[in-house]
Write a protein that holds these residues in place. Structure first.
Motif, PDB file in Angstrom:
ATOM      1  N   TYR A  32       5.779  -6.666  -7.422  1.00 18.72           N
ATOM      2  CA  TYR A  32       5.551  -5.586  -6.472  1.00 18.72           C
ATOM      3  C   TYR A  32       4.711  -4.464  -7.072  1.00 18.72           C
ATOM      4  N   LYS A  33       5.018  -4.092  -8.312  1.00 18.98           N
ATOM      5  CA  LYS A  33       4.258  -2.994  -8.922  1.00 18.98           C
ATOM      6  C   LYS A  33       2.814  -3.386  -9.215  1.00 18.98           C
ATOM      7  N   GLN A  34       2.519  -4.689  -9.232  1.00 20.75           N
ATOM      8  CA  GLN A  34       1.136  -5.136  -9.416  1.00 20.75           C
ATOM      9  C   GLN A  34       0.332  -5.046  -8.119  1.00 20.75           C
ATOM     10  N   VAL A  35       1.000  -5.215  -6.975  1.00 24.73           N
ATOM     11  CA  VAL A  35       0.282  -5.220  -5.699  1.00 24.73           C
ATOM     12  C   VAL A  35       0.420  -3.916  -4.917  1.00 24.73           C
ATOM     13  N   LYS A  36       1.309  -3.047  -5.340  1.00 32.38           N
ATOM     14  CA  LYS A  36       1.575  -1.826  -4.575  1.00 32.38           C
ATOM     15  C   LYS A  36       1.477  -0.602  -5.472  1.00 32.38           C
ATOM     16  N   ASP A  37       0.600   0.324  -5.115  1.00 32.53           N
ATOM     17  CA  ASP A  37       0.501   1.539  -5.919  1.00 32.53           C
ATOM     18  C   ASP A  37       0.536   2.820  -5.085  1.00 32.53           C
ATOM     19  N   THR A  38       0.431   2.685  -3.770  1.00 34.91           N
ATOM     20  CA  THR A  38       0.488   3.874  -2.913  1.00 34.91           C
ATOM     21  C   THR A  38       1.607   3.729  -1.888  1.00 34.91           C
ATOM     22  N   PHE A  39       2.195   4.841  -1.554  1.00 31.33           N
ATOM     23  CA  PHE A  39       3.286   4.890  -0.575  1.00 31.33           C
ATOM     24  C   PHE A  39       2.657   5.000   0.812  1.00 31.33           C
ATOM     25  N   GLN A  40       2.548   3.862   1.487  1.00 31.15           N
ATOM     26  CA  GLN A  40       1.954   3.855   2.831  1.00 31.15           C
ATOM     27  C   GLN A  40       2.306   2.562   3.550  1.00 31.15           C
ATOM     28  N   TRP A  41       2.084   2.566   4.854  1.00 41.13           N
ATOM     29  CA  TRP A  41       2.276   1.389   5.697  1.00 41.13           C
ATOM     30  C   TRP A  41       1.294   0.324   5.238  1.00 41.13           C
ATOM     31  N   GLU A  42       1.801  -0.877   5.015  1.00 41.35           N
ATOM     32  CA  GLU A  42       0.948  -1.956   4.540  1.00 41.35           C
ATOM     33  C   GLU A  42       0.284  -2.681   5.709  1.00 41.35           C
ATOM     34  N   HIS A  43      -0.970  -3.043   5.517  1.00 34.89           N
ATOM     35  CA  HIS A  43      -1.755  -3.669   6.585  1.00 34.89           C
ATOM     36  C   HIS A  43      -1.252  -5.055   6.961  1.00 34.89           C
ATOM     37  N   TYR A  44      -0.605  -5.752   6.045  1.00 33.32           N
ATOM     38  CA  TYR A  44      -0.105  -7.085   6.390  1.00 33.32           C
ATOM     39  C   TYR A  44       0.931  -7.016   7.508  1.00 33.32           C
ATOM     40  N   LEU A  45       1.572  -5.877   7.676  1.00 33.15           N
ATOM     41  CA  LEU A  45       2.550  -5.724   8.747  1.00 33.15           C
ATOM     42  C   LEU A  45       1.878  -5.696  10.117  1.00 33.15           C
ATOM     43  N   ASP A  46       0.633  -5.238  10.177  1.00 33.44           N
ATOM     44  CA  ASP A  46      -0.123  -5.247  11.434  1.00 33.44           C
ATOM     45  C   ASP A  46      -0.727  -6.620  11.703  1.00 33.44           C
TER      46      ASP A  46
END
Length: 170
Positions: free
Chosen positions: A139-153
């Protein structure tokens, strides 16, 4: 708070991840803040509105009594403002009258500033939690910002969104 656990359970359900999955990943992928941040914002706005109300209103009389007695609701609001709004106590503690000081405090504080401070504190704690977690290595390799992820859309089918979230959240 019970509402916080319901909110978090809903987020995990929406992502399709297990109840025991890391809360940090659920918060991070949705970019949602805990409800207490909104609660505090509403409380500060209410305090400011009541303190600027007509002096003959019943609600103003009730808050004045709380201020005089330094009851928990007012003292909690005051301590939140003192900690998070960068308002100097000299701005509102000019007199011996607690009512006048409370009115000055209401005029000097900003609910948006306090909300932003809480948001920044939460995001900082979120980043520290990700970095210290041994469970969230991927997770820490693919996520660095606190925001809604585009894969959810993009993932309009639940099972695809669920698989993606489960892989990301370990």
């Amino acid at each position: 708070l019970p509402s916080e656990s319901i909110h978090l359970r809903h987020i995990k359900y929406m992502l399709g991840i297990n109840r025991r999955s890391a809360n940090t990943a659920a918060w991070g992928d949705t970019g949602k803040l805990p409800l207490f941040v909104k609660y505090i914002n509403l409380c500060i706005k209410f305090f400011v509105r009541v303190m600027s109300a007509d002096s003959s209103s019943l609600i103003k009389a009730a808050i004045n009594e709380q201020v005089k007695l330094n009851l928990s609701w007012f003292s909690s609001i005051k301590s939140i403002i003192d900690c998070f709004d960068n308002v100097e106590p000299s701005t509102y503690e000019r007199n011996s009258s607690p009512l006048l000081n409370a009115s000055l405090l209401a005029g000097a504080c900003s609910s948006s500033t306090i909300t932003n401070q809480f948001r920044e504190h939460f995001i900082t704690a979120w980043k520290e939690s990700i970095n210290s977690s041994s469970k969230l290595v991927f997770y820490k390799q693919v996520k660095d910002t606190f925001q809604w992820e585009h894969y959810l859309d993009i993932c309009n089918k639940f099972n695809i969104r669920q698989s993606t979230a489960q892989i990301r959240c370990s």
